[in-house]
Design a protein around this motif. Structure first.
Motif, PDB file in Angstrom:
ATOM      1  N   TRP A 104      -5.137   0.830  -8.770  1.00 23.77           N
ATOM      2  CA  TRP A 104      -6.086   1.927  -8.930  1.00 23.77           C
ATOM      3  C   TRP A 104      -5.607   3.174  -8.203  1.00 23.77           C
ATOM      4  O   TRP A 104      -5.034   3.084  -7.133  1.00 23.77           O
ATOM      5  N   SER A 105      -5.881   4.326  -8.787  1.00 22.30           N
ATOM      6  CA  SER A 105      -5.706   5.596  -8.083  1.00 22.30           C
ATOM      7  C   SER A 105      -7.038   5.875  -7.386  1.00 22.30           C
ATOM      8  O   SER A 105      -8.100   5.616  -7.945  1.00 22.30           O
ATOM      9  N   VAL A 106      -6.956   6.406  -6.175  1.00 23.65           N
ATOM     10  CA  VAL A 106      -8.159   6.629  -5.376  1.00 23.65           C
ATOM     11  C   VAL A 106      -8.279   8.113  -5.029  1.00 23.65           C
ATOM     12  O   VAL A 106      -7.354   8.704  -4.480  1.00 23.65           O
ATOM     13  N   ILE A 132      -9.046   1.345   0.483  1.00 21.11           N
ATOM     14  CA  ILE A 132      -8.120   2.186  -0.289  1.00 21.11           C
ATOM     15  C   ILE A 132      -6.801   1.448  -0.511  1.00 21.11           C
ATOM     16  O   ILE A 132      -6.266   1.440  -1.627  1.00 21.11           O
ATOM     17  N   ARG A 133      -6.273   0.824   0.535  1.00 17.05           N
ATOM     18  CA  ARG A 133      -5.018   0.063   0.384  1.00 17.05           C
ATOM     19  C   ARG A 133      -5.177  -1.047  -0.649  1.00 17.05           C
ATOM     20  O   ARG A 133      -4.306  -1.240  -1.495  1.00 17.05           O
ATOM     21  N   ARG A 134      -6.282  -1.762  -0.583  1.00 14.61           N
ATOM     22  CA  ARG A 134      -6.511  -2.861  -1.529  1.00 14.61           C
ATOM     23  C   ARG A 134      -6.609  -2.340  -2.961  1.00 14.61           C
ATOM     24  O   ARG A 134      -6.012  -2.906  -3.880  1.00 14.61           O
ATOM     25  N   LEU A 135      -7.357  -1.261  -3.159  1.00  9.94           N
ATOM     26  CA  LEU A 135      -7.482  -0.688  -4.495  1.00  9.94           C
ATOM     27  C   LEU A 135      -6.124  -0.250  -5.037  1.00  9.94           C
ATOM     28  O   LEU A 135      -5.805  -0.499  -6.203  1.00  9.94           O
ATOM     29  N   ARG A 136      -5.331   0.382  -4.204  1.00 17.72           N
ATOM     30  CA  ARG A 136      -4.006   0.836  -4.649  1.00 17.72           C
ATOM     31  C   ARG A 136      -3.099  -0.345  -4.982  1.00 17.72           C
ATOM     32  O   ARG A 136      -2.350  -0.296  -5.955  1.00 17.72           O
ATOM     33  N   LEU A 192     -15.063  -4.221  -6.914  1.00 17.68           N
ATOM     34  CA  LEU A 192     -13.940  -3.431  -6.400  1.00 17.68           C
ATOM     35  C   LEU A 192     -14.139  -3.198  -4.904  1.00 17.68           C
ATOM     36  O   LEU A 192     -15.269  -3.044  -4.432  1.00 17.68           O
ATOM     37  N   ALA A 193     -13.051  -3.160  -4.184  1.00 20.58           N
ATOM     38  CA  ALA A 193     -13.103  -2.945  -2.731  1.00 20.58           C
ATOM     39  C   ALA A 193     -13.839  -1.647  -2.411  1.00 20.58           C
ATOM     40  O   ALA A 193     -13.515  -0.595  -2.960  1.00 20.58           O
ATOM     41  N   GLY A 194     -14.831  -1.714  -1.556  1.00 21.90           N
ATOM     42  CA  GLY A 194     -15.560  -0.537  -1.121  1.00 21.90           C
ATOM     43  C   GLY A 194     -16.618  -0.043  -2.084  1.00 21.90           C
ATOM     44  O   GLY A 194     -17.281   0.953  -1.819  1.00 21.90           O
ATOM     45  N   LYS A 195     -16.781  -0.691  -3.220  1.00 23.01           N
ATOM     46  CA  LYS A 195     -17.735  -0.268  -4.251  1.00 23.01           C
ATOM     47  C   LYS A 195     -17.676   1.246  -4.475  1.00 23.01           C
ATOM     48  O   LYS A 195     -18.590   1.997  -4.082  1.00 23.01           O
ATOM     49  N   PRO A 196     -16.601   1.721  -5.073  1.00 23.05           N
ATOM     50  CA  PRO A 196     -16.449   3.172  -5.288  1.00 23.05           C
ATOM     51  C   PRO A 196     -17.654   3.766  -6.006  1.00 23.05           C
ATOM     52  O   PRO A 196     -18.301   3.100  -6.811  1.00 23.05           O
ATOM     53  N   ASP A 197     -17.937   5.029  -5.713  1.00 29.48           N
ATOM     54  CA  ASP A 197     -19.083   5.701  -6.318  1.00 29.48           C
ATOM     55  C   ASP A 197     -18.913   5.858  -7.820  1.00 29.48           C
ATOM     56  O   ASP A 197     -19.862   5.663  -8.578  1.00 29.48           O
ATOM     57  N   LEU A 198     -17.724   6.241  -8.243  1.00 31.27           N
ATOM     58  CA  LEU A 198     -17.446   6.428  -9.669  1.00 31.27           C
ATOM     59  C   LEU A 198     -16.183   5.657 -10.042  1.00 31.27           C
ATOM     60  O   LEU A 198     -15.184   5.729  -9.327  1.00 31.27           O
TER      61      LEU A 198
END
Length: 114
Positions: free
Chosen positions: A84-86, A76-80, A21-27
């Motif tokens: 995905w909700s960010v 964030i833009r890529r995830l959305r 996932l873009a940015g490797k979210p923490d959770l």
């Protein structure tokens, strides 16, 4: 760790550091299609006291902070776009027991509404 423990205790199940996932979210909450970033104020140039740019070598740190913020926004833009909700929780909101409780309460409410 405070955020992780509180969310786990509230019954939320997640994966750590969303590889792929873009940015490797923490959770990563796959079932909710929601990711959470826990950002350090200094490294992500938050507008609080902890997010201040150092006086020494300030030119370097301004450029570094700007690049970090731009990268965060791209991720964030890529995830959305991928559905995905960010959500973002800032380090400064975890600085005292009272503010931590409030921040985690808001996060749990946001996750519960999904």
């Amino acid at each position: 760790m405070v955020v992780r423990k509180a969310l786990w205790a509230a019954g939320f199940r997640y994966r750590l550091h969303g590889k792929g996932l873009a940015g490797k979210p923490d959770l990563v909450f796959n079932a909710l299609r929601t990711v959470v970033f826990v950002h350090g104020c200094y490294w992500h140039e938050h507008s609080c006291q902890k997010g201040r740019i150092p006086q020494q070598n300030s030119r370097f740190w301004k450029k570094k902070g700007k690049r970090n913020k731009e990268r965060d926004q791209r991720n964030i833009r890529r995830l959305r776009r991928e559905g995905w909700s960010v959500l973002t929780i800032w380090e400064c909101s975890l600085s005292s027991a009272r503010s931590t409780e409030s921040a985690i309460g808001r996060l749990i409410s946001a996750l519960g509404a999904r």
